[in-house]
Write a protein that holds these residues in place. Structure first.
Motif, PDB file in Angstrom:
ATOM      1  N   GLY A 118     -23.013 -15.994   8.487  1.00 40.10           N
ATOM      2  CA  GLY A 118     -22.779 -17.124   9.297  1.00 40.10           C
ATOM      3  C   GLY A 118     -22.046 -18.158   8.299  1.00 40.10           C
ATOM      4  O   GLY A 118     -21.609 -17.887   7.369  1.00 40.10           O
ATOM      5  N   THR A 119     -21.892 -19.153   8.830  1.00 34.36           N
ATOM      6  CA  THR A 119     -21.372 -20.329   8.285  1.00 34.36           C
ATOM      7  C   THR A 119     -22.365 -21.438   7.473  1.00 34.36           C
ATOM      8  O   THR A 119     -22.067 -22.194   6.778  1.00 34.36           O
ATOM      9  CB  THR A 119     -20.463 -21.117   9.228  1.00 34.36           C
ATOM     10  N   ASP A 120     -23.691 -21.139   7.606  1.00 29.18           N
ATOM     11  CA  ASP A 120     -24.684 -21.925   7.122  1.00 29.18           C
ATOM     12  C   ASP A 120     -24.954 -21.505   5.804  1.00 29.18           C
ATOM     13  O   ASP A 120     -25.351 -22.341   4.932  1.00 29.18           O
ATOM     14  CB  ASP A 120     -25.833 -22.171   8.188  1.00 29.18           C
ATOM     15  N   GLU A 121     -25.045 -20.370   5.747  1.00 28.12           N
ATOM     16  CA  GLU A 121     -25.437 -19.826   3.921  1.00 28.12           C
ATOM     17  C   GLU A 121     -24.822 -18.377   3.925  1.00 28.12           C
ATOM     18  O   GLU A 121     -24.519 -17.899   4.711  1.00 28.12           O
ATOM     19  CB  GLU A 121     -27.127 -19.896   3.885  1.00 28.12           C
ATOM     20  N   PRO A 122     -24.588 -18.243   2.718  1.00 32.71           N
ATOM     21  CA  PRO A 122     -23.922 -17.042   2.074  1.00 32.71           C
ATOM     22  C   PRO A 122     -25.058 -15.745   2.306  1.00 32.71           C
ATOM     23  O   PRO A 122     -26.258 -16.264   2.189  1.00 32.71           O
ATOM     24  CB  PRO A 122     -23.691 -17.202   0.776  1.00 32.71           C
ATOM     25  N   LEU A 123     -24.536 -14.606   2.600  1.00 36.76           N
ATOM     26  CA  LEU A 123     -25.221 -13.346   2.547  1.00 36.76           C
ATOM     27  C   LEU A 123     -25.214 -12.897   0.949  1.00 36.76           C
ATOM     28  O   LEU A 123     -24.145 -12.577   0.346  1.00 36.76           O
ATOM     29  CB  LEU A 123     -24.573 -12.368   3.529  1.00 36.76           C
ATOM     30  N   VAL A 124     -26.203 -12.792   0.610  1.00 40.96           N
ATOM     31  CA  VAL A 124     -26.631 -12.412  -1.054  1.00 40.96           C
ATOM     32  C   VAL A 124     -26.841 -10.919  -0.869  1.00 40.96           C
ATOM     33  O   VAL A 124     -27.581 -10.273  -0.171  1.00 40.96           O
ATOM     34  CB  VAL A 124     -27.610 -13.245  -1.438  1.00 40.96           C
ATOM     35  N   ILE A 125     -26.031 -10.236  -1.683  1.00 40.63           N
ATOM     36  CA  ILE A 125     -26.328  -8.976  -2.103  1.00 40.63           C
ATOM     37  C   ILE A 125     -26.585  -8.644  -3.288  1.00 40.63           C
ATOM     38  O   ILE A 125     -26.169  -9.047  -4.421  1.00 40.63           O
ATOM     39  CB  ILE A 125     -24.864  -8.294  -1.888  1.00 40.63           C
ATOM     40  N   GLY A 126     -27.642  -7.751  -3.455  1.00 43.02           N
ATOM     41  CA  GLY A 126     -28.270  -7.245  -4.754  1.00 43.02           C
ATOM     42  C   GLY A 126     -29.697  -6.722  -4.580  1.00 43.02           C
ATOM     43  O   GLY A 126     -30.013  -6.166  -3.390  1.00 43.02           O
ATOM     44  N   ARG A 127     -30.580  -6.546  -5.882  1.00 43.12           N
ATOM     45  CA  ARG A 127     -31.759  -6.224  -5.668  1.00 43.12           C
ATOM     46  C   ARG A 127     -32.725  -6.847  -4.844  1.00 43.12           C
ATOM     47  O   ARG A 127     -33.724  -6.289  -4.254  1.00 43.12           O
ATOM     48  CB  ARG A 127     -32.237  -6.062  -7.006  1.00 43.12           C
ATOM     49  N   ASP A 128     -32.474  -8.161  -4.807  1.00 43.42           N
ATOM     50  CA  ASP A 128     -33.536  -9.063  -4.135  1.00 43.42           C
ATOM     51  C   ASP A 128     -32.862  -9.994  -3.215  1.00 43.42           C
ATOM     52  O   ASP A 128     -33.329 -10.968  -2.496  1.00 43.42           O
ATOM     53  CB  ASP A 128     -34.362  -9.908  -4.980  1.00 43.42           C
ATOM     54  N   GLY A 129     -31.371  -9.415  -2.647  1.00 44.79           N
ATOM     55  CA  GLY A 129     -30.631 -10.333  -1.738  1.00 44.79           C
ATOM     56  C   GLY A 129     -31.303 -10.064  -0.481  1.00 44.79           C
ATOM     57  O   GLY A 129     -32.040  -9.094   0.181  1.00 44.79           O
ATOM     58  N   ALA A 130     -30.504 -10.969   0.633  1.00 48.59           N
ATOM     59  CA  ALA A 130     -30.747 -10.514   1.984  1.00 48.59           C
ATOM     60  C   ALA A 130     -30.442  -9.225   2.432  1.00 48.59           C
ATOM     61  O   ALA A 130     -30.830  -8.596   3.382  1.00 48.59           O
ATOM     62  CB  ALA A 130     -30.051 -11.773   2.966  1.00 48.59           C
ATOM     63  N   LEU A 131     -29.295  -8.783   1.519  1.00 48.41           N
ATOM     64  CA  LEU A 131     -29.021  -7.244   2.008  1.00 48.41           C
ATOM     65  C   LEU A 131     -29.332  -6.525   0.415  1.00 48.41           C
ATOM     66  O   LEU A 131     -28.816  -6.744  -0.750  1.00 48.41           O
ATOM     67  CB  LEU A 131     -27.455  -7.436   1.932  1.00 48.41           C
TER      68      LEU A 131
END
Length: 233
Positions: A15-28
């Motif tokens: 989305g445009t509101d917040e980044p998609l975080v990728i990692g061990r504890d990210g949203a992905l």
């Protein structure tokens, strides 16, 4: 414009509101791999552009367009605009190489075509590889190529890859040096570095680059499957 990340068939909207975080504890959450940063990559949208940012401190990532026309190395702290309809991202943490895809509704590009030469080499852009050099890259990338979907794969050790090819370790390392030297001279980064890290890091970086730039594809697996195994010094 809609943007999403595809990892192992799981779709994660950006989305445009917040980044998609990728990692061990990210949203992905990629994996519980202890070598992976808790927050490694961010996919964000602002100013009408999709961005990929490396917020980690040690790991780098390779990003390429869907047709292999362009690829870049994203070092810690770096940020890159994603302007392709499909962008593929690879990174390696410990012994595992991961891949995911960023998809957005943008115009498509024309794919690169490899041109065979009369000498039995393959030329991609300005770089020509012998059959043995291609075999080496396919052997290292075999697990990544065979899995057939976005996810994780293992890069073989030099000893295992040499065994897979029926070569001695000395021959394998010599040809690995040749491939890395050839690509380094064309401007590819990350294939040489600190001597304590070079053995594992350059194999992973070579696999990421070779797959991203379409130096090897799943079609090249037949080179391994059809090849008679022989021992050479």
């Amino acid at each position: 414009m809609t943007v999403h990340v595809d990892f192992c068939g799981e779709i994660h909207p950006v989305g445009t509101d917040e980044p998609l975080v990728i990692g061990r504890d990210g949203a992905l959450t990629i994996d519980d791999n202890p070598y992976l940063h808790r927050r490694f990559l961010e996919v964000s949208r602002h100013g009408g552009i999709t961005w990929l940012t490396n917020v980690g401190t040690r790991l780098s990532a390779t990003i390429a367009d869907g047709d292999g026309l362009m690829n870049a190395w994203l070092a810690p702290g770096a940020q890159l605009p994603v302007v392709f309809p499909r962008a593929l991202v690879w990174f390696t943490a410990g012994p595992t190489t991961y891949e995911f895809e960023i998809v957005q509704d943008e115009p498509a590009y024309v794919p690169t075509v490899a041109e065979p030469t009369a000498a039995g080499e393959t030329t991609i852009g300005r770089v020509a590889f012998t059959t043995d050099q291609r075999l080496l890259m396919v052997a290292l990338a075999e697990d990544v190529l065979r899995r057939g979907n976005r996810g994780s794969g293992t890069v073989l050790s030099s000893a295992d890859a040499a065994t897979r090819l029926g070569w001695t370790l000395t021959k394998f390392n010599r040809k690995l040096d040749n491939v890395c030297d050839k690509l380094t001279k064309t401007g590819v980064r990350g294939l040489y570095g600190d001597s304590s890290k070079i053995a594992s890091n350059r194999r992973a970086r070579l696999v990421e680059y070779a797959v991203a730039a379409r130096l090897v594809t799943r079609d090249d697996l037949e080179l391994l499957d059809a090849r008679p195994v022989s021992r050479e010094d």
